[in-house]
Design an enzyme around this catalytic site. Structure first.
Site, PDB file in Angstrom:
ATOM      1  N   ASP A 165      11.712 -26.583 -28.627  1.00  0.00           N
ATOM      2  CA  ASP A 165      12.359 -25.016 -28.369  1.00  0.00           C
ATOM      3  C   ASP A 165      12.521 -24.721 -29.796  1.00  0.00           C
ATOM      4  O   ASP A 165      12.579 -25.232 -30.787  1.00  0.00           O
ATOM      5  CB  ASP A 165      13.890 -25.423 -27.721  1.00  0.00           C
ATOM      6  CG  ASP A 165      14.594 -24.245 -27.599  1.00  0.00           C
ATOM      7  OD1 ASP A 165      14.097 -23.063 -26.923  1.00  0.00           O
ATOM      8  OD2 ASP A 165      15.773 -24.179 -27.863  1.00  0.00           O
ATOM      9  N   ASP A 207      15.111 -21.199 -30.927  1.00  0.00           N
ATOM     10  CA  ASP A 207      16.263 -20.732 -31.106  1.00  0.00           C
ATOM     11  C   ASP A 207      17.176 -21.910 -30.985  1.00  0.00           C
ATOM     12  O   ASP A 207      17.182 -22.750 -30.084  1.00  0.00           O
ATOM     13  CB  ASP A 207      17.017 -19.839 -30.263  1.00  0.00           C
ATOM     14  CG  ASP A 207      16.081 -18.527 -30.659  1.00  0.00           C
ATOM     15  OD1 ASP A 207      16.003 -17.854 -31.740  1.00  0.00           O
ATOM     16  OD2 ASP A 207      15.636 -17.746 -29.671  1.00  0.00           O
TER      17      ASP A 207
END
Length: 343
Positions: free
Chosen positions: A26, A28
Site C-alpha cells: 500500500d 499512503d
C-alpha cells in the site's frame, strides 16, 4: 472455503524479503504520508529489492495514473516503473470490460486514472448520461470534482445503466488531515438512486486478482497500514500480510481485530521486510510469550508482565486478545498494557 481462525501473529525464521517473492505495498501510510516518504521506507525498499524481492505498489486511489504514481515514487528516491503500480482504476476497468462489449461507452465520474484504465481495456470514456453509456464508473476525482458529476451518474443509473465503483474508502489522507474519499461520493449517488455499485478495490477479490495478474506473484506478501482494506484484502485473497504501524492502525484497533482483520505479521515500519519475525509461544500459566513479555487475558482486561522490545509485547498481547476474542473482536481492555509499551 473454511479457514482456521488466527489467534496469534506468525513467526518467521527467514527475513520476509527472502520468504516471499513479491511485496504488494500500500502507499499512503506505508511508503509515504502527505506526499513525503515515511522514515526508513526508501532504504528498506532499496535493500529488499537488491535482495531479489519484487516491489509492487497497490493503491485504491483511482485518481492518478500508474505513470504519475511511479514518477512520484521515483522522486522520493524509490525507482519505480508504471508496470510496478496497480490501481483500483485498473481493477474496475477489467471488471467492466468483462461485462460489456469492447468499444462500449462508459460514463466516468472521476479523474484521469479511470480514463486511462478504461482505454487500456478498449472502452470509451464519456462525460454525459446522454452519451448512451453502457456503464457508469465512479472513482476518486479529487477535491475539485463538480457536484454536477454525481447528478450525471444518477441520471444514467436511474435509467438502468449498471454502476461500478473503483473503491468505497470513506476517507482519504491529505496533507491537511483526513478528507472524504470515494466511498463518501458513492454514498451520494446511492442515496439519490437507491442502487448498489459493483466494487473492485481493496478488500474485494477483483483488486487482488488484478494485482496477481499484473505481477505474476507466486508467494506474495501484502504490506499495509489499514485493517479494513489491506489486511482484509489479504485475508480474502488467501495470502499472508504484514501490518506496519506507520499509518492509521494503532495498538487498540489491532488488539480488537476480528479474524478477517488479523495480520500474519506486525512490525513498526518497512524495516520489518528485512528481518525475520519472533515467534509467539504458549506460556505454562496459560498466557502468551514473545521476547521478554508475557500477556494474559483477565476477566475484564489484558495483562502484561516482563520487559523488552515494545513490539514483542504487542505481539504477545495480540495472541492473548485474539485467542480471547475467538471468531469475534476482543472486548477486553488493553489500554493499560499498551500504555506500558508506549503504544
Amino acid at each position: 472455503m473454511s479457514r482456521s481462525v488466527r489467534t496469534r501473529p506468525d513467526g518467521s525464521g527467514r527475513d520476509l524479503s527472502e520468504a516471499y517473492d513479491t511485496a504488494l505495498l500500500d502507499l499512503d501510510g506505508v511508503v509515504y504520508a502527505g506526499g513525503n516518504a515515511i522514515a526508513h521506507a526508501v532504504d528498506s525498499l532499496a535493500e529488499a529489492r537488491s535482495g531479489g524481492m519484487r516491489l509492487a505498489y497497490v493503491t485504491n486511489n483511482a485518481l492518478r495514473t500508474p505513470d504519475a504514481v511511479a514518477a512520484h515514487l521515483t522522486e522520493l528516491g524509490i525507482p519505480t516503473q508504471a508496470d510496478d503500480v496497480i490501481t483500483s482504476a485498473q481493477a474496475v476497468a477489467r471488471l467492466i470490460a468483462e461485462q460489456v462489449p469492447s468499444g462500449s461507452r462508459v460514463l466516468v465520474i472521476g479523474g484521469e486514472g479511470l480514463r486511462v484504465a478504461l482505454r487500456e481495456r478498449g472502452l470509451v470514456p464519456v462525460e454525459s448520461a446522454e452519451d448512451d453509456p453502457a456503464a457508469v464508473v465512479q472513482g476518486f476525482g479529487g477535491p475539485d470534482l463538480p457536484w454536477g458529476r454525481f447528478a450525471e451518474a444518477s441520471y444514467a443509473i436511474a435509467r438502468g445503466v449498471p454502476w461500478y465503483a473503483s473503491n468505497t474508502d470513506l476517507t482519504i489522507p491529505s496533507a491537511r488531515g483526513i478528507a472524504p474519499g470515494n466511498g463518501a461520493a458513492v454514498e451520494v449517488v446511492r442515496i439519490a438512486t437507491g442502487a448498489e455499485p459493483q466494487v473492485a478495490g481493496k478488500p474485494l477479490p477483483p483488486m487482488h486478482r488484478e494485482t496477481i495478474l499484473r505481477t505474476g506473484a507466486e508467494r506474495p506478501l501484502v504490506v499495509g497500514d489499514r485493517l479494513d482494506t489491506d489486511i482484509e484484502g489479504a485475508f480474502n485473497g488467501g495470502v499472508d500480510s504484514l501490518l506496519v504501524l506507520t499509518g492509521v492502525t494503532d495498538g487498540a484497533r489491532l488488539l480488537a481485530a476480528p479474524p478477517h482483520h488479523r495480520p500474519t505479521y506486525v512490525d513498526a515500519d518497512l524495516r520489518g521486510l528485512l528481518t525475520g519475525q519472533p515467534e509467539v509461544t504458549d506460556d505454562e500459566d496459560g498466557g502468551f510469550r514473545c521476547g521478554g513479555w508475557t500477556a494474559t487475558a483477565g476477566d475484564e482486561r489484558l495483562e502484561l508482565r516482563g520487559d523488552g522490545e515494545a513490539l514483542d509485547g504487542l505481539r504477545a498481547l495480540c495472541a492473548a486478545a485474539w485467542t480471547a476474542g475467538g471468531e469475534n473482536a476482543c472486548a477486553l481492555d488493553g489500554g493499560k498494557a499498551l500504555a506500558r509499551l508506549g503504544l
